[in-house]
Structure formats: structure tokens, C-alpha cells
Design a protein around this motif. Structure first.
Motif, short mmCIF file in Angstrom:
data_model
loop_
_atom_site.label_atom_id
_atom_site.label_comp_id
_atom_site.label_asym_id
_atom_site.label_seq_id
_atom_site.Cartn_x
_atom_site.Cartn_y
_atom_site.Cartn_z
N PRO A 1 91.98 60.62 -62.50
CA PRO A 1 93.27 60.21 -61.93
C PRO A 1 94.48 60.80 -62.67
O PRO A 1 95.56 60.95 -62.09
N LEU A 2 94.32 61.15 -63.95
CA LEU A 2 95.42 61.68 -64.73
C LEU A 2 95.46 63.21 -64.73
O LEU A 2 96.26 63.81 -65.46
N ALA A 3 94.62 63.84 -63.92
CA ALA A 3 94.57 65.30 -63.89
C ALA A 3 95.87 65.90 -63.37
O ALA A 3 96.50 65.36 -62.46
N ASP A 4 96.24 67.03 -63.94
CA ASP A 4 97.41 67.78 -63.47
C ASP A 4 96.92 68.76 -62.41
O ASP A 4 96.19 69.70 -62.72
N LEU A 5 97.31 68.57 -61.16
CA LEU A 5 96.83 69.41 -60.06
C LEU A 5 97.22 70.87 -60.22
O LEU A 5 96.55 71.75 -59.69
N SER A 6 98.30 71.12 -60.94
CA SER A 6 98.74 72.51 -61.13
C SER A 6 98.17 73.15 -62.39
O SER A 6 98.47 74.29 -62.69
N GLY A 7 97.33 72.41 -63.09
CA GLY A 7 96.82 72.89 -64.37
C GLY A 7 95.33 73.11 -64.41
O GLY A 7 94.65 72.58 -65.28
N VAL A 8 94.80 73.87 -63.46
CA VAL A 8 93.37 74.19 -63.43
C VAL A 8 93.20 75.64 -63.90
O VAL A 8 93.71 76.56 -63.26
N VAL A 9 92.50 75.83 -65.02
CA VAL A 9 92.37 77.16 -65.60
C VAL A 9 90.90 77.60 -65.56
O VAL A 9 90.02 76.86 -65.98
N LEU A 10 90.69 78.81 -65.05
CA LEU A 10 89.35 79.39 -64.99
C LEU A 10 89.26 80.50 -66.03
O LEU A 10 90.04 81.45 -66.01
N PHE A 11 88.31 80.36 -66.98
CA PHE A 11 88.09 81.36 -68.01
C PHE A 11 86.83 82.18 -67.68
O PHE A 11 85.83 81.62 -67.23
N ARG A 12 86.90 83.48 -67.96
CA ARG A 12 85.75 84.35 -67.69
C ARG A 12 85.72 85.52 -68.69
O ARG A 12 86.75 86.02 -69.10
N GLN A 13 84.52 85.93 -69.05
CA GLN A 13 84.33 87.06 -69.94
C GLN A 13 84.22 88.33 -69.11
O GLN A 13 83.33 88.46 -68.26
N ILE A 14 85.12 89.30 -69.33
CA ILE A 14 85.13 90.55 -68.57
C ILE A 14 85.33 91.71 -69.53
O ILE A 14 86.32 91.73 -70.28
N ASP A 15 84.40 92.66 -69.50
CA ASP A 15 84.49 93.83 -70.37
C ASP A 15 84.68 93.44 -71.83
O ASP A 15 85.47 94.05 -72.57
N GLY A 16 83.99 92.41 -72.25
CA GLY A 16 84.04 91.99 -73.64
C GLY A 16 85.26 91.19 -74.02
O GLY A 16 85.43 90.84 -75.19
#
Length: 239
Positions: A168-183
Motif C-alpha cells: 500500500p505504501l509503494a510509489d507507483l512512479s518508482g519502479v526500477v528494472l535492473f539488468r546486466q548488459i555487456d558486463g
């Protein structure tokens, strides 16, 4: 999720936040924009044996457990685990490459191998009993953070559902996707409202992706990172 997984998940989240904090202290030179409103590129592992490809079915990988059944031949039906070399060992045919293949591809290979010398018109069925090679991590303001198996084509919104939805306290504009690309680690910031409305394409996830949902109003390094970049943008983080 057991205690060890929970501990490792927390350590991973802390590491990500520390990395973001380090980037934030470097100013604009610490982050390089590589696009706006685009999808993250596919990870390095897409072409590796056992990697899940978002545009296809699940691809088998090391440590996945599969059950192989040969209709009418009980002695050839068994459960096996794919080894670190991407192979399985079976009666009559010996070592068989399995990593990087879809279930239908492996079924066709085994049918061909058994038919070539041992059986007439074999009917081979392969079923994945344990997904272990491809996993995603969900952390932050979701109801059930943790490490989850990637069992097929999964989008960012679907991953949130896998974690039982947002806190319920989540920030809808604050979703971050992290990914490893080319090291290197890359990050994309998303707004849940844009994803749900279709304004922004719901990105596919790959094995080893990490999704972090920020808590509304919190004063963290992740919050400073989100506020310093466009709502939908991709950035290369040199950490």
C-alpha cells in the motif's frame, strides 16, 4: 522463500542502493542516458546455453530438473537434473545436450536418438519438474519480495503480480528494472500507471533481472536516483 534466500535478497537490494548512491554523488557524469521511453536491451546471457529468451518458450538450463517419459517403456522413464555443462545422462543414449533447448526441441532430439537404434516409433514426453536456472528478484514495496523462477514469458507487470502485488505504501512512479548488459548494469525507471494504461510498453523480463519498487516518501538513495532522472528513461550505471 527460506531464510537464506531472504537474507541474500536483502543483501542484493542494499548493494543496488549503495551503487545508486555512489552514482548520485558523481553528478550528471555518473549516469549516461541511452534512451527515453525505450525498452532495455536483452541481457548478455540471451545467447548462452540455457538462457531464457523473452520471445520464445522457456529454455532449459543448468540445475533444472526434468521428467522424461517414454510411452510403454518404464525403464526409460526417469527424472534427471541438467548438469553444469547443460547435459543429461540417459539409459541407452548416454549424455544428451539439453541446456538452451525448449521442451519440444528436447523431445524431438530424444525421439530421434531412441528411434535411430533402439525403439520403433518412440513417444517421448518431457516435463519440467523444477525451474532452477532462470530467476528474477523482486524487492522493495511489494507484498512478497523474493527470488522467483522465470517459467515462461513474463512481463514487469506480471512479475509484480507474482509478488502478490504492490505494498500500500509503494510509489507507483518508482519502479526500477535492473539488468546486466555487456558486463555493465543498466536501469530503467517505470511508472505503474503508464504501464497499466498501455502508455508505455510492458517490458519482458529475463533471468537475473532485478525489480525494485520504491516506497512512497522514503528518503533513500533509490528515491534520489528516481527523482534525478526522467520518469521513463534508461541509464547505464558504472558500478
Amino acid at each position: 522463500m527460506n531464510a537464506l534466500q531472504a537474507f541474500l535478497t536483502r543483501i542484493l537490494a542494499v548493494s543496488l542502493l549503495l551503487g545508486l548512491a555512489a552514482c548520485a554523488t558523481q553528478g550528471s557524469g555518473g549516469l549516461k542516458s541511452v534512451g527515453r521511453g525505450n525498452a532495455l536491451p536483452a541481457p548478455d546471457t540471451t545467447n548462452a546455453a540455457g538462457a531464457y529468451e523473452g520471445t520464445s518458450e522457456y529454455r532449459l538450463g543448468a540445475n533444472d530438473e526434468i521428467e522424461i517419459s517414454v510411452f510403454g517403456v518404464q525403464d526409460l522413464s526417469k527424472k534427471v537434473r541438467i548438469n553444469s555443462n547443460g547435459q543429461i545422462s540417459l539409459p541407452l543414449v548416454g549424455a544428451v545436450p539439453a541446456g538452451g533447448k525448449t521442451v519440444p526441441e528436447l523431445e524431438r532430439d530424444l525421439t530421434r536418438l531412441y528411434a535411430s537404434s533402439y525403439l520403433q516409433d518412440p513417444q517421448v514426453t518431457v516435463y519440467v519438474t523444477e525451474f532452477a536456472s532462470q530467476r528474477i528478484t523482486l524487492e522493495g514495496a511489494v507484498k512478497q519480495p523474493g527470488i522467483y523462477p522465470l517459467t515462461g514469458k513474463t512481463t514487469l507487470l506480471q512479475s509484480i503480480a507474482i509478488a502478490k502485488g504492490l505494498d500500500p505504501l509503494a510509489d507507483l512512479s518508482g519502479v526500477v528494472l535492473f539488468r546486466q548488459i555487456d558486463g555493465k548494469k543498466m536501469a530503467a525507471v517505470y511508472d505503474m500507471r503508464d504501464l497499466r494504461s498501455g502508455k508505455v510498453e510492458d517490458p519482458l523480463l529475463y533471468g537475473e533481472d532485478v525489480v525494485v519498487v520504491e516506497q512512497s516518501g522514503s528518503k533513500t538513495a533509490l528515491r534520489r536516483f528516481i527523482e534525478s532522472v526522467p520518469a521513463i528513461g534508461l541509464f547505464l550505471a558504472p558500478f
